[in-house]
Design a protein around this motif. Structure first.
Motif, PDB file in Angstrom:
ATOM      1  N   ARG A  76       0.579  -1.153  -0.041  1.00 61.00           N
ATOM      2  CA  ARG A  76       0.204  -0.055  -0.128  1.00 61.00           C
ATOM      3  C   ARG A  76       0.771   1.545   0.277  1.00 61.00           C
ATOM      4  O   ARG A  76       2.197   1.407   0.771  1.00 61.00           O
ATOM      5  CB  ARG A  76      -1.181   0.214   0.910  1.00 61.00           C
ATOM      6  N   GLN A  77       0.528   2.450  -0.503  1.00 63.00           N
ATOM      7  CA  GLN A  77       0.839   3.098  -0.443  1.00 63.00           C
ATOM      8  C   GLN A  77      -0.038   4.739   0.048  1.00 63.00           C
ATOM      9  O   GLN A  77      -1.187   4.515  -0.030  1.00 63.00           O
ATOM     10  CB  GLN A  77       1.367   4.186  -1.770  1.00 63.00           C
ATOM     11  N   LEU A  78       0.888   5.472   1.624  1.00 65.86           N
ATOM     12  CA  LEU A  78      -0.200   6.513   1.930  1.00 65.86           C
ATOM     13  C   LEU A  78      -0.231   7.489   1.083  1.00 65.86           C
ATOM     14  O   LEU A  78       0.994   7.871   0.053  1.00 65.86           O
ATOM     15  CB  LEU A  78       0.787   6.987   3.592  1.00 65.86           C
ATOM     16  N   PRO A  79      -1.561   8.730   1.043  1.00 62.90           N
ATOM     17  CA  PRO A  79      -1.145   9.899   0.921  1.00 62.90           C
ATOM     18  C   PRO A  79      -0.234  10.371   0.898  1.00 62.90           C
ATOM     19  O   PRO A  79       0.623  10.819   2.168  1.00 62.90           O
ATOM     20  CB  PRO A  79      -2.406  10.403   1.055  1.00 62.90           C
ATOM     21  N   THR A  80       0.453  11.383  -0.109  1.00 57.01           N
ATOM     22  CA  THR A  80       1.678  11.721   0.048  1.00 57.01           C
ATOM     23  C   THR A  80       1.213  13.119   1.149  1.00 57.01           C
ATOM     24  O   THR A  80       0.022  13.925   1.013  1.00 57.01           O
ATOM     25  CB  THR A  80       1.533  13.375  -1.243  1.00 57.01           C
ATOM     26  N   ALA A  81       1.932  13.556   2.450  1.00 57.06           N
ATOM     27  CA  ALA A  81       1.584  14.079   3.478  1.00 57.06           C
ATOM     28  C   ALA A  81       2.938  14.705   3.262  1.00 57.06           C
ATOM     29  O   ALA A  81       4.147  15.218   2.999  1.00 57.06           O
ATOM     30  CB  ALA A  81       1.635  13.791   4.597  1.00 57.06           C
ATOM     31  N   SER A  82       2.785  16.323   3.864  1.00 56.66           N
ATOM     32  CA  SER A  82       3.344  17.300   3.823  1.00 56.66           C
ATOM     33  C   SER A  82       3.363  17.596   5.384  1.00 56.66           C
ATOM     34  O   SER A  82       2.257  17.655   5.831  1.00 56.66           O
ATOM     35  CB  SER A  82       2.849  18.982   3.506  1.00 56.66           C
ATOM     36  N   GLN A  83       4.685  18.099   5.599  1.00 56.05           N
ATOM     37  CA  GLN A  83       4.972  18.353   7.404  1.00 56.05           C
ATOM     38  C   GLN A  83       6.121  19.665   7.370  1.00 56.05           C
ATOM     39  O   GLN A  83       7.603  19.709   6.137  1.00 56.05           O
ATOM     40  CB  GLN A  83       5.535  17.084   7.696  1.00 56.05           C
ATOM     41  N   ASP A  84       6.069  20.662   8.079  1.00 54.51           N
ATOM     42  CA  ASP A  84       6.610  21.961   8.144  1.00 54.51           C
ATOM     43  C   ASP A  84       8.377  20.899   8.903  1.00 54.51           C
ATOM     44  O   ASP A  84       7.950  20.196   9.917  1.00 54.51           O
ATOM     45  CB  ASP A  84       6.466  22.846   8.589  1.00 54.51           C
ATOM     46  N   ALA A  85       9.293  21.470   9.225  1.00 54.54           N
ATOM     47  CA  ALA A  85      10.606  20.864   9.455  1.00 54.54           C
ATOM     48  C   ALA A  85      11.241  21.779   9.972  1.00 54.54           C
ATOM     49  O   ALA A  85      11.556  22.889   8.863  1.00 54.54           O
ATOM     50  CB  ALA A  85      10.943  19.722   9.058  1.00 54.54           C
ATOM     51  N   ILE A  86      12.840  21.968  11.337  1.00 56.23           N
ATOM     52  CA  ILE A  86      13.300  23.435  10.844  1.00 56.23           C
ATOM     53  C   ILE A  86      14.709  22.158  10.810  1.00 56.23           C
ATOM     54  O   ILE A  86      14.810  21.950  12.095  1.00 56.23           O
ATOM     55  CB  ILE A  86      12.871  24.031  12.530  1.00 56.23           C
ATOM     56  N   THR A  87      16.095  23.005   9.946  1.00 54.19           N
ATOM     57  CA  THR A  87      16.469  22.225   9.939  1.00 54.19           C
ATOM     58  C   THR A  87      17.598  22.873  11.352  1.00 54.19           C
ATOM     59  O   THR A  87      17.388  24.091  12.281  1.00 54.19           O
ATOM     60  CB  THR A  87      17.952  22.710   8.630  1.00 54.19           C
ATOM     61  N   SER A  88      19.285  22.572  11.508  1.00 53.13           N
ATOM     62  CA  SER A  88      19.947  23.306  12.704  1.00 53.13           C
ATOM     63  C   SER A  88      19.951  24.079  12.339  1.00 53.13           C
ATOM     64  O   SER A  88      20.776  25.066  13.145  1.00 53.13           O
ATOM     65  CB  SER A  88      20.630  21.763  12.849  1.00 53.13           C
ATOM     66  N   ASP A  89      20.013  24.980  11.074  1.00 54.78           N
ATOM     67  CA  ASP A  89      20.756  25.920  11.049  1.00 54.78           C
ATOM     68  C   ASP A  89      19.575  27.350  10.983  1.00 54.78           C
ATOM     69  O   ASP A  89      19.589  27.978  10.203  1.00 54.78           O
ATOM     70  CB  ASP A  89      21.711  26.551   9.937  1.00 54.78           C
ATOM     71  N   ASN A  90      18.190  27.000  11.048  1.00 47.32           N
ATOM     72  CA  ASN A  90      16.988  27.235  11.449  1.00 47.32           C
ATOM     73  C   ASN A  90      16.668  28.167  10.710  1.00 47.32           C
ATOM     74  O   ASN A  90      16.155  29.413  10.627  1.00 47.32           O
ATOM     75  CB  ASN A  90      18.025  28.527  12.574  1.00 47.32           C
TER      76      ASN A  90
END
Length: 299
Positions: A76-90
């Motif tokens: 099965r394939q989950l629907p494409t999901a988008s999430q925000d993330a912050i890198t180590s250099d902000n």
């Protein structure tokens, strides 16, 4: 009537036999389960897990066992999901992910988690944020394969109790906000300009080096020519010295005096030079030449 006559003609034993045959048919119908290749059946007995039926023909106890869940074991394939993330250099990034999985142990999937797709999506989102938070933006862009591999391993460990296998995890895109994009574009343009200046400076340096090499080569060739000329003059001097040693000093003096006389004759023979003023030693040179000439001509 015909129907009444038919019913009156059927005995009690016949009715029992018919009912027994009907009961056997119903038991066979309820007790035999044919499971497709792409599915597994979860069987319950009085509300508790009894067994898991694999593909093919399976037998269960009629009226006691029932198929509670029919679970597909296809990937099965989950629907494409988008999430925000912050890198180590902000730097704030938006990551689009997709996960592929399949169910291996349906009894765990149906009894330990209610919504498997939502649970996997939430787990992936948390792992993605955690892993990107350990990396700088440049590392996220350049080490995407390593990041995907880490996410897949961590997701597999997190969902192991749910009876599923994560077959693949993908990061489809890493998007930046407009301000960050503009800053990166300016940085890229500055880097291009710097590289152009470095290339131009290296070209100028190379040109100077080649010019210096050419000058050095010309100087070396001139020095070689002068050295050859000096060697020739030294050789001529050595030849003259050898001739003096062999023929005597008088012959050398005679040749010198003769050259002086020839020079004076050439000077007097020029146009408009009828009057020639000679130094006193020139007369002596004539006399020496004549004396040597006379001495040479004597037998």
């Amino acid at each position: 009537m015909p129907i009444e006559n038919f019913l009156s003609s059927i005995s009690g034993g016949t009715i029992v036999m018919v009912l027994l045959a009907l009961f056997i048919i119903i038991c066979i119908f309820l007790g035999v389960r044919i499971v497709p290749q792409s599915e597994k059946y979860v069987v319950e007995r009085f509300g508790r897990l009894k067994s898991v039926l694999g593909p093919g023909i399976n037998l269960i106890v009629p009226f006691l066992d029932r198929v509670a869940h029919k679970v597909s074991i296809l990937e099965r394939q989950l629907p494409t999901a988008s999430q925000d993330a912050i890198t180590s250099d902000n730097v704030l990034v938006q990551v689009d992910t997709s996960v592929f999985y399949r169910i291996l142990e349906p009894e765990k999937t149906v009894y330990r988690i209610r919504d498997i797709d939502a649970a996997i999506s939430t787990t992936v989102a948390g792992i993605v944020r955690s892993e990107i938070g350990k990396m700088e933006l440049d590392e996220v862009q350049s080490n995407r394969a390593q990041l995907i591999s880490s996410i897949k391993v961590l997701v597999e460990g997190a969902v192991d109790d749910w009876g599923i296998e994560v077959t693949r995890a993908e990061i489809l895109d890493v998007n930046l906000d407009a301000a960050t994009r503009e800053a990166m574009l300016q940085q890229l343009n500055a880097e291009r300009a710097r590289r152009a200046q470095v290339t131009e400076a290296e070209g100028a340096k190379r040109s100077v080096e080649l010019s210096a090499d050419a000058d050095l080569y010309a100087a070396e060739q001139t020095a070689k020519a002068r050295r050859v000329q000096a060697d020739a003059e030294a050789y001529a001097t050595a030849v003259v010295a050898a001739a003096i040693r062999e023929n005597g000093l008088e012959a050398a003096q005679y040749q010198v005096a003769l050259k002086q006389v020839e020079s004076l004759n050439a000077l007097g023979a020029g146009e408009g030079n009828q009057t020639v003023i000679l130094p006193a030693n020139a007369i002596e040179a004539f006399g020496d030449a004549f004396k040597m000439l006379g001495g040479v001509r004597k037998p």
